[in-house]
Design a protein around this motif. Structure first.
Motif, PDB file in Angstrom:
ATOM      1  N   GLU A  40       0.724  -1.248  -0.102  1.00 56.86           N
ATOM      2  CA  GLU A  40      -0.049   0.118  -0.021  1.00 56.86           C
ATOM      3  C   GLU A  40       0.789   1.223  -0.028  1.00 56.86           C
ATOM      4  O   GLU A  40       0.738   2.287  -0.575  1.00 56.86           O
ATOM      5  CB  GLU A  40      -1.056   0.117   1.157  1.00 56.86           C
ATOM      6  N   PHE A  43       2.718   1.740  -3.461  1.00 54.76           N
ATOM      7  CA  PHE A  43       1.712   2.087  -4.703  1.00 54.76           C
ATOM      8  C   PHE A  43       0.749   2.784  -4.279  1.00 54.76           C
ATOM      9  O   PHE A  43      -0.568   2.707  -4.400  1.00 54.76           O
ATOM     10  CB  PHE A  43       1.317   0.828  -5.560  1.00 54.76           C
ATOM     11  N   SER A  44       1.073   4.131  -3.642  1.00 56.50           N
ATOM     12  CA  SER A  44       0.031   5.073  -3.290  1.00 56.50           C
ATOM     13  C   SER A  44      -1.021   5.536  -4.418  1.00 56.50           C
ATOM     14  O   SER A  44      -0.372   5.381  -5.484  1.00 56.50           O
ATOM     15  CB  SER A  44       0.486   6.204  -2.594  1.00 56.50           C
ATOM     16  N   ARG A  45      -2.037   5.957  -4.273  1.00 56.53           N
ATOM     17  CA  ARG A  45      -3.010   6.496  -5.402  1.00 56.53           C
ATOM     18  C   ARG A  45      -3.444   7.821  -4.848  1.00 56.53           C
ATOM     19  O   ARG A  45      -3.673   8.102  -3.911  1.00 56.53           O
ATOM     20  CB  ARG A  45      -3.998   5.456  -5.503  1.00 56.53           C
ATOM     21  N   SER A  49      -9.495   7.917  -6.431  1.00 57.11           N
ATOM     22  CA  SER A  49      -9.620   7.040  -7.677  1.00 57.11           C
ATOM     23  C   SER A  49      -9.591   5.516  -6.853  1.00 57.11           C
ATOM     24  O   SER A  49      -9.664   5.359  -5.970  1.00 57.11           O
ATOM     25  CB  SER A  49      -8.127   7.035  -8.139  1.00 57.11           C
ATOM     26  N   TRP A  50      -9.713   4.817  -7.919  1.00 58.25           N
ATOM     27  CA  TRP A  50     -10.110   3.172  -7.811  1.00 58.25           C
ATOM     28  C   TRP A  50      -9.067   2.689  -7.094  1.00 58.25           C
ATOM     29  O   TRP A  50      -7.571   3.047  -7.366  1.00 58.25           O
ATOM     30  CB  TRP A  50     -10.240   2.761  -8.883  1.00 58.25           C
ATOM     31  N   PRO A  51      -9.084   1.925  -5.678  1.00 58.10           N
ATOM     32  CA  PRO A  51      -7.923   1.670  -4.932  1.00 58.10           C
ATOM     33  C   PRO A  51      -7.364   0.403  -5.506  1.00 58.10           C
ATOM     34  O   PRO A  51      -7.906  -0.863  -4.981  1.00 58.10           O
ATOM     35  CB  PRO A  51      -8.435   1.566  -3.756  1.00 58.10           C
ATOM     36  N   TRP A  52      -6.596   0.272  -6.745  1.00 58.38           N
ATOM     37  CA  TRP A  52      -6.220  -0.826  -7.305  1.00 58.38           C
ATOM     38  C   TRP A  52      -5.377  -1.931  -6.279  1.00 58.38           C
ATOM     39  O   TRP A  52      -5.343  -3.080  -6.491  1.00 58.38           O
ATOM     40  CB  TRP A  52      -5.492  -0.676  -8.507  1.00 58.38           C
ATOM     41  N   GLU A 106     -11.673   2.850   2.175  1.00 56.45           N
ATOM     42  CA  GLU A 106     -11.317   3.408   0.906  1.00 56.45           C
ATOM     43  C   GLU A 106     -12.844   3.550   0.092  1.00 56.45           C
ATOM     44  O   GLU A 106     -12.938   4.384  -0.558  1.00 56.45           O
ATOM     45  CB  GLU A 106     -10.610   2.550  -0.010  1.00 56.45           C
TER      46      GLU A 106
END
Length: 148
Positions: A40, A43-45, A49-52, A106
């Motif tokens: 997590e 690869f922050s987002r 946005s979609w929490p891939w 999320e």
């Protein structure tokens, strides 16, 4: 009339009363949580946005758990190494790796239409991944010569 217990005393303890098995779950859970946290963080987002990463973690965890539990059921009774694998890897590692709480947090941070899509997609794809893991374990055990 005196009440008597019909419970038989056995030498085996339930998993939740066995310090070694509890420790196995604890260590597995700590490792799974650490792996998830590292992923997590790596690869922050952007917010909204979609929490891939959480999505991928939960889908992969569902597949592996389905595979693990089906393989263990097909390999024999829940004792010894199989019980340790179920508790340490299944309950501990995969329980710590996958995350319903982060999924929910999320979801609440997403715009409403995206949140609904994310929640529904996560549950459906997670269930399909678990089913695929079960089928894969069946396929492996059938190829290994065992009858279903």
């Amino acid at each position: 009339m005196a009440l008597t217990s019909t419970r038989r005393h056995t030498t085996t303890r339930h998993a939740h009363r066995n310090p070694f098995l509890l420790g196995t779950v604890f260590v597995g859970g700590a490792c799974g949580t650490a792996i998830r946290s590292l992923l997590e963080d790596a690869f922050s987002r952007p917010t909204g946005s979609w929490p891939w990463i959480t999505f991928a973690i939960n889908v992969i965890g569902a597949f592996v758990l389905g595979f693990l539990l089906e393989a263990l059921v097909r390999s024999g009774e829940d004792s010894g190494g199989r019980r340790l694998a179920r508790l340490g890897v299944g309950t501990g590692l995969l329980g710590g790796f996958t995350t319903y709480s982060t999924f929910m947090v999320e979801t609440t941070k997403l715009p409403w239409p995206v949140a609904v899509g994310y929640a529904v997609t996560s549950v459906v794809v997670g269930a399909l991944a678990a089913w695929a893991g079960i089928r894969a374990a069946r396929s492996v055990t059938l190829r290994g010569g065992e009858n279903a």
